[in-house]
Design a protein around this motif. Structure first.
Motif, PDB file in Angstrom:
ATOM      1  N   LEU A  73       0.824  -1.204   0.000  1.00 60.62           N
ATOM      2  CA  LEU A  73       0.000   0.000   0.000  1.00 60.62           C
ATOM      3  C   LEU A  73       0.861   1.258   0.000  1.00 60.62           C
ATOM      4  CD1 LEU A  73      -2.855   1.179   0.077  1.00 60.62           C
ATOM      5  CD2 LEU A  73      -2.739   1.074   2.581  1.00 60.62           C
ATOM      6  N   GLU A  74       1.923   1.262   0.775  1.00 56.94           N
ATOM      7  CA  GLU A  74       2.793   2.435   0.830  1.00 56.94           C
ATOM      8  C   GLU A  74       3.386   2.737  -0.543  1.00 56.94           C
ATOM      9  OE1 GLU A  74       6.774   4.018   3.251  1.00 56.94           O
ATOM     10  OE2 GLU A  74       6.035   1.969   3.534  1.00 56.94           O
ATOM     11  N   GLU A  75       3.872   1.713  -1.231  1.00 56.84           N
ATOM     12  CA  GLU A  75       4.466   1.929  -2.553  1.00 56.84           C
ATOM     13  C   GLU A  75       3.408   2.311  -3.576  1.00 56.84           C
ATOM     14  OE1 GLU A  75       8.212  -0.998  -3.017  1.00 56.84           O
ATOM     15  OE2 GLU A  75       6.305  -2.002  -2.555  1.00 56.84           O
ATOM     16  N   ILE A  76       2.237   1.710  -3.503  1.00 54.48           N
ATOM     17  CA  ILE A  76       1.152   2.058  -4.425  1.00 54.48           C
ATOM     18  C   ILE A  76       0.803   3.528  -4.290  1.00 54.48           C
ATOM     19  CG2 ILE A  76      -1.321   1.724  -4.879  1.00 54.48           C
ATOM     20  CD1 ILE A  76      -0.843  -1.274  -4.161  1.00 54.48           C
ATOM     21  N   ARG A  77       0.714   4.000  -3.054  1.00 54.43           N
ATOM     22  CA  ARG A  77       0.356   5.404  -2.846  1.00 54.43           C
ATOM     23  C   ARG A  77       1.440   6.355  -3.343  1.00 54.43           C
ATOM     24  NH1 ARG A  77      -2.881   5.190   3.007  1.00 54.43           N
ATOM     25  NH2 ARG A  77      -4.912   4.743   2.054  1.00 54.43           N
ATOM     26  N   ARG A  78       2.691   5.931  -3.297  1.00 55.49           N
ATOM     27  CA  ARG A  78       3.755   6.769  -3.833  1.00 55.49           C
ATOM     28  C   ARG A  78       3.673   6.883  -5.351  1.00 55.49           C
ATOM     29  NH1 ARG A  78       7.538   4.416   0.059  1.00 55.49           N
ATOM     30  NH2 ARG A  78       8.317   3.024  -1.580  1.00 55.49           N
ATOM     31  N   GLU A  79       3.097   5.865  -5.998  1.00 47.92           N
ATOM     32  CA  GLU A  79       3.026   5.818  -7.464  1.00 47.92           C
ATOM     33  C   GLU A  79       1.720   6.377  -8.032  1.00 47.92           C
ATOM     34  OE1 GLU A  79       5.253   4.696  -9.756  1.00 47.92           O
ATOM     35  OE2 GLU A  79       6.810   4.282  -8.268  1.00 47.92           O
ATOM     36  N   ARG A  80       0.769   6.728  -7.164  1.00 47.76           N
ATOM     37  CA  ARG A  80      -0.527   7.187  -7.666  1.00 47.76           C
ATOM     38  C   ARG A  80      -0.475   8.677  -7.999  1.00 47.76           C
ATOM     39  NH1 ARG A  80      -4.110   7.552  -1.988  1.00 47.76           N
ATOM     40  NH2 ARG A  80      -2.649   8.963  -0.958  1.00 47.76           N
ATOM     41  N   PRO A  81      -1.350   9.154  -8.886  1.00 47.67           N
ATOM     42  CA  PRO A  81      -1.401  10.585  -9.195  1.00 47.67           C
ATOM     43  C   PRO A  81      -2.166  11.356  -8.122  1.00 47.67           C
ATOM     44  CG  PRO A  81      -3.021   9.412 -10.494  1.00 47.67           C
ATOM     45  CD  PRO A  81      -2.259   8.365  -9.728  1.00 47.67           C
ATOM     46  N   GLU A  82      -2.182  12.661  -8.250  1.00 50.85           N
ATOM     47  CA  GLU A  82      -2.992  13.503  -7.361  1.00 50.85           C
ATOM     48  C   GLU A  82      -4.471  13.218  -7.596  1.00 50.85           C
ATOM     49  OE1 GLU A  82      -2.007  15.642  -4.957  1.00 50.85           O
ATOM     50  OE2 GLU A  82       0.013  14.891  -5.335  1.00 50.85           O
ATOM     51  N   GLY A  83      -5.254  13.395  -6.557  1.00 55.17           N
ATOM     52  CA  GLY A  83      -6.687  13.189  -6.697  1.00 55.17           C
ATOM     53  C   GLY A  83      -7.403  13.556  -5.417  1.00 55.17           C
ATOM     54  N   PRO A  84      -8.700  13.761  -5.476  1.00 51.90           N
ATOM     55  CA  PRO A  84      -9.443  14.044  -4.245  1.00 51.90           C
ATOM     56  C   PRO A  84      -9.541  12.776  -3.399  1.00 51.90           C
ATOM     57  CG  PRO A  84     -10.963  13.811  -6.080  1.00 51.90           C
ATOM     58  CD  PRO A  84      -9.574  13.738  -6.656  1.00 51.90           C
TER      59      PRO A  84
END
Length: 444
Positions: A73-84
């Motif tokens: 989860l930590e790595e996924i969140r680092r790779e995700r774009p900006e969003g609400p």
């Protein structure tokens, strides 16, 4: 030790999985062909196949793979774009129940629509419907007394899956999993873990009624592996298939307007049996559904769903492409052609190709249930799963009152399930329980 035929399938499918992840497996494939060129030749070669399977599990990772696809989860969140990450709901409790009830009903309608032709190709579905004079699809599948000879297996499906004989939502794993999630969340609350999901499986869900990645993970649990990465990866070549994606909807329902939280809950569930795009499919649709409760647009909800998964993943690329194609193409048939050309090489129950069909169905839906589920199902492959997900999104966006009775009235508020304690439930009761849990999340 697994039997020879099962080991043959595991090695065969693991070779495909590794190739899709960017690994060079040519040497392993050559050895596999030498050991057992056919399933029949695998008998007596069990130890050699097991050794090859273990070697594949430790194959050197690719150095030139163009995608970034982590599984934590930590790595996924680092790779995700900006969003609400949080949206406000512009309505009160009664409307929230209507939306959640609509999501349960929409999921049931799409699931049952696709159930008679599960696993069929798009071409065969079209031939059957044209034979019956009912193409394009606009209702539950017709019962065809004399289908084309090579499609005659449809007459071996129960009559009450078809138009004119539906009197309830019949048992399907796509409807079992929201119940599993409801049961887990009711007991453990928002602090539930992957291990809690595992315990609900073991205590509530029969082993022979789970499939592919879920069956492997279940077996791994029984054999003592820890819930999470061990159960998801040990001899599991199905770890990017659609199983986690079909388990995602409840996490969106229970987190209305909270796409980040919905995606996190979906991650905890998915991590029991899946990695990479197998996880992303669950996170994407959970977040999309959570957003659908708070937006006025399918396309906006899909963009928010994309903001919770790695933007350099194969799934994000496929979803982005399908959204663009749907804006460019004059009709959904052209987009379905493009999906088949780009993603038809994946297994018929893989996450990526099936997610693409759901996105197409939603993009062409005009925010109505009928085109969303019909287009998703007419695309073929995992038809019951795709119809179910599309219907769930529309139900969350529109609410139960906006869903035509031709699609949801035949259920008579009944849902059958294999989950212990839920064999015959009222859909409205399940929605009420979900709504109570969702209200608690709104103030958390």
């Amino acid at each position: 030790m697994a039997n020879a035929v099962e080991l043959y399938a595991l090695v065969r499918d693991e070779l495909v999985q590794r190739r899709e992840e960017g690994y060079d497996v040519d040497v392993y494939a050559a050895r596999f062909a030498a050991i057992a060129p056919t399933p029949e030749a695998a008998t007596g070669k069990e130890r050699q196949l097991e050794a090859l399977l273990d070697e594949l599990a430790t194959a050197p990772p690719p150095t030139d793979f163009p995608y970034g696809e982590p599984s934590t989860l930590e790595e996924i969140r680092r790779e995700r774009p900006e969003g609400p990450r949080r949206l406000e709901l512009p309505y009160g409790e009664q409307e929230l129940f209507e939306r959640i009830h609509g999501a349960w009903l929409g999921r049931a309608a799409g699931c049952l629509l696709g159930k008679p032709v599960e696993g069929w190709s798009r071409q065969d579905i079209r031939r059957l419907l044209e034979h019956a004079g009912q193409y394009p699809l606009r209702d539950f599948f017709p019962w065809v007394e004399e289908p084309p000879a090579d499609l005659a297996h449809i007459t071996r499906r129960p009559r009450h899956w078809f138009a004119g004989a539906i009197d309830r939502m019949v048992r399907d794993d796509d409807m079992d999993y929201p119940i599993i999630a409801l049961e887990t969340f009711s007991r453990r609350g928002p602090e539930f873990t992957t291990a809690d999901i595992a315990m609900t499986w073991l205590s509530r869900l029969p082993y022979l009624l789970v499939y592919t990645a879920e069956r492997v993970a279940y077996r791994n649990l029984v054999n003592g592996l820890e819930p999470g990465l061990p159960t998801a990866t040990y001899r599991n070549p199905y770890r990017e298939w659609i199983g986690a994606q079909i388990r995602a909807d409840f996490w969106g329902w229970v987190c209305p307007g909270r796409p980040e939280r919905a995606a996190e809950f979906a991650f905890r569930d998915a991590a029991l049996s899946h990695v990479k795009n197998g996880i992303y499919g669950a996170m994407f649709f959970a977040a999309t559904i959570a957003a659908a409760f708070a937006t006025q647009s399918i396309e906006e909800a899909l963009h928010i769903g994309l903001s919770e998964i790695p933007q350099r993943s194969r799934l994000a690329e496929a979803v982005t492409n399908v959204m663009r194609w749907s804006r460019e193409d004059q009709d959904y048939e052209t987009t379905l052609d493009r999906i088949a050309a780009a993603y038809g090489h994946y297994h018929r129950v893989h996450t990526i190709n099936n997610a693409a069909l759901v996105v197409a169905g939603l993009m062409y839906s005009r925010q109505e249930l009928e085109p969303a589920i019909c287009i998703s199902v007419m695309g073929g492959w995992d038809t019951d799963c795709n119809g179910a997900t599309a219907g769930s999104v529309i139900g969350a966006l529109r609410g139960a009152g906006a869903l035509p009775s031709k699609w949801v009235g035949h259920f008579h508020d009944r849902l059958e399930s294999a989950v212990l304690g839920y064999t015959d439930s009222r859909i409205s009761d399940l929605a009420q329980r979900t709504c109570a849990l969702a209200r608690a999340q709104l103030v958390a």
